[in-house]
Design a protein around this motif. Structure first.
Motif, PDB file in Angstrom:
ATOM      1  N   LYS A 124     -18.237 -26.556  29.864  1.00 40.57           N
ATOM      2  CA  LYS A 124     -17.778 -25.477  28.987  1.00 40.57           C
ATOM      3  C   LYS A 124     -18.166 -24.151  29.639  1.00 40.57           C
ATOM      4  N   HIS A 177     -20.686 -37.336  22.801  1.00 40.94           N
ATOM      5  CA  HIS A 177     -19.748 -36.445  22.118  1.00 40.94           C
ATOM      6  C   HIS A 177     -18.881 -35.689  23.122  1.00 40.94           C
ATOM      7  N   GLN A 178     -19.494 -35.175  24.179  1.00 35.81           N
ATOM      8  CA  GLN A 178     -18.721 -34.441  25.185  1.00 35.81           C
ATOM      9  C   GLN A 178     -17.725 -35.354  25.891  1.00 35.81           C
ATOM     10  N   PHE A 201     -13.691 -35.606  13.452  1.00 32.85           N
ATOM     11  CA  PHE A 201     -13.192 -35.755  14.816  1.00 32.85           C
ATOM     12  C   PHE A 201     -13.247 -37.242  15.156  1.00 32.85           C
ATOM     13  N   GLU A 211     -14.793 -35.766  23.659  1.00 37.28           N
ATOM     14  CA  GLU A 211     -13.954 -34.570  23.709  1.00 37.28           C
ATOM     15  C   GLU A 211     -13.089 -34.557  24.960  1.00 37.28           C
TER      16      GLU A 211
END
Length: 547
Positions: free
Chosen positions: A511, A243-244, A4, A247
């Motif tokens: 999420k 990381h979030q 990613f 994303e």
């Protein structure tokens, strides 16, 4: 996916100081502590590519020509891939009085304008880990070896607390994990090591304080690097935050061209069985990447790692995180997203007048709210309507008029036998529905009752596993199924089966799982309707008119 990357590779590569930097490191740097200690630095193809990306600059002719493209770089790789040594090499170059780490103009090379590399004037390089001792043992410790045992050791005055240029103009040091210790620094480059361990507020505050120092050195074009093994999902670590955020950028929910993010993991497979040694070794190879696979006796390392997994006392979730670089172990998934996808029946349509049940769940001012319907006869589910809070929304609310309208329409269109609604934040609405359509038809169904919700969740997952449940393939519903994390309840069923329910990965996560909860309530209502009987659609009497 296995890799990613944010942002993805451009069709036309950006100018970069990376090639000059890699050549400099292989000529003037050495390996740090470990089997290769003291040997000339040898940069594998993946780390070379990462350095090329991290040192991209704006092209000649751009208003910001020669300035760094990225102010933040974050690299997430499995344990044992020398990512800390990579960070130490970067710190070494950023401190070195002759390294090509900033663009000082452009020159033509084979008809292409390339940046001219130059060192930083009076660099300051703080290096933070989850404890100060760990900083000294990890990235700072590797840097200390490079500066004391390398070919340019005479250029540095090196000690356990800090390393300076011999001329006194420039310093790298391990910093304490407290905001005050990092405040006010004139930083040119900074490093955060093993950020999956940075969980405590003081560490997160220290990182934020250090980050706020970067804009002070405008001419120095200051930036930061984060290296880590991936995080335990839901712990709220610095690595998880990064990381979030990446994303969100990839999904178009945030815009930040100053971040470069790279993550490699062993991708999930529908039929994966890590108890199968060959599948396990294949996953380890994938998490390692082709560059690590070229290391001497790589297969011996794979065998050794695989043996760890198969020992009876091994924590399988921890193993997957550190050796496969997976954020969440499959054991934490409440439901199987791959199985859910196979249950989609996008061509199915339920006729009006058919007997159905409805589940309702959500939060009025945050997360999401939704109604999920289940066709009693076939077990087919679909969302009647849902509302999902936008990431940047303020004053967002789902009103009583919104939810009243959806349920009124459903009552008109279908033969609704049961509605199970979790009432918190919608108490008045649920009471109103019960009063209008009957308290035996619309029921308050609180999801905070351990035994009831545990039994409902078990039945819901069993229906997915067996294929009794199907659905219309709605992507948001599928996301909520995939987001659902299993949380064990402190209660067992009558047959001593452990009961569980679903949670978000952490309370402040975007999420959401509300539609999964509504789907569970709708399924529970279907089972209860089947048990009660009398749910079938009444056939209309046919009247024959004779002339």
């Amino acid at each position: 996916m296995s890799v990613f990357v944010v942002p993805p590779l451009d069709e036309q590569p950006w100018p970069s100081l990376g090639p000059q930097l890699c050549d400099f490191l292989e000529e003037r740097a050495i390996h740090g502590p470990g089997d290769l200690r003291g040997r000339p630095a040898s940069i594998d193809v993946e780390k070379r590519a990462l350095l090329y990306r991290a040192y991209e600059v704006y092209p000649r002719g751009h208003p910001r020509a020669g300035r760094r493209r990225f102010k933040r770089a974050a690299i997430s790789l499995r344990k044992g891939t020398a990512k800390t040594e990579l960070a130490a090499w970067v710190a070494y170059a950023e401190l070195h009085p002759e390294a090509p780490v900033r663009a000082a103009g452009f020159h033509l090379v084979d008809g292409v304008w390339q940046p001219v590399g130059a060192p930083v004037t009076d660099p300051y390089i703080p290096m933070l880990a989850y404890t100060e001792e760990q900083t000294e043992e990890l990235a700072y410790g590797a840097l200390l070896v490079m500066c004391t045992e390398g070919p340019d050791a005479d250029l540095f005055d090196s000690g356990k607390e800090h390393i300076t240029r011999i001329d006194g103009e420039g310093k790298a040091e391990a910093v304490a994990g407290s905001p005050s210790a990092a405040d006010g620094a004139r930083t040119t480059f900074q490093h955060f090591d093993e950020t999956h361990r940075m969980l405590l507020p003081r560490l997160k505050d220290a990182r934020q304080t250090m980050r706020n120092n970067l804009p002070k050195r405008v001419l120095a074009d200051a930036w930061e690097l984060e290296t880590t093994t991936t995080y335990g999902e839901g712990q709220g670590s610095c690595a998880e935050d990064t990381h979030q955020y990446a994303e969100m950028i990839a999904a178009g929910k945030a815009r930040d061209p100053s971040l470069f993010f790279f993550h490699r993991e062993a991708s999930w497979r529908d039929d994966e069985d890590l108890e199968d040694r060959e599948q396990l070794k294949a996953a380890i190879r994938e998490a390692s990447g082709p560059a690590i696979a070229a290391w001497p006796d790589f297969e011996g390392q794979v065998e050794s790692i695989a043996s760890l997994y198969q020992q009876p006392d091994t924590d399988k979730m921890y193993f997957q995180r550190v050796w496969l670089n997976r954020r969440r172990s499959a054991e934490r998934n409440a439901f199987d997203p791959a199985r859910w996808e196979t249950l989609a029946r996008r061509e199915v349509r339920i006729e009006h007048g058919e007997p159905i049940t409805i589940g309702f769940d959500g939060a009025r001012w945050r997360d999401a709210v939704g109604f999920i319907a289940t066709h009693i006869e076939t077990g087919f589910q679909w969302p009647l309507r849902y509302w999902v809070r936008p990431d940047d929304a303020e004053g967002w609310e789902v009103t009583d008029d919104d939810v009243d309208g959806v349920l009124t329409e459903a009552m008109d269109l279908y033969a609704v036998r049961l509605v199970y609604a979790d009432p918190p934040r919608f108490e008045s609405a649920v009471a109103r529905w019960s009063g209008r359509w009957g308290e035996r038809r619309v029921l308050e169904w609180y999801t905070n009752r351990p035994r009831q919700i545990g039994q409902a969740m078990r039945a819901y997952r069993t229906a997915q596993t067996s294929g009794e449940l199907t659905h219309n393939g709605d992507t948001t519903y599928a996301e909520h199924i995939g987001n659902s994390v299993r949380g064990d309840l402190k209660i067992r069923d009558d047959d001593e089966t452990p009961l569980w329910t679903i949670y978000k990965v952490r309370p402040d996560s975007t999420k959401y799982i509300d539609l999964a909860m509504a789907g569970c309530l709708s399924w529970r209502a279907r089972l209860d309707a089947l048990a009660k009987g009398g749910w079938k659609r009444k056939k209309r009497k046919q009247i024959i008119v004779r002339r």
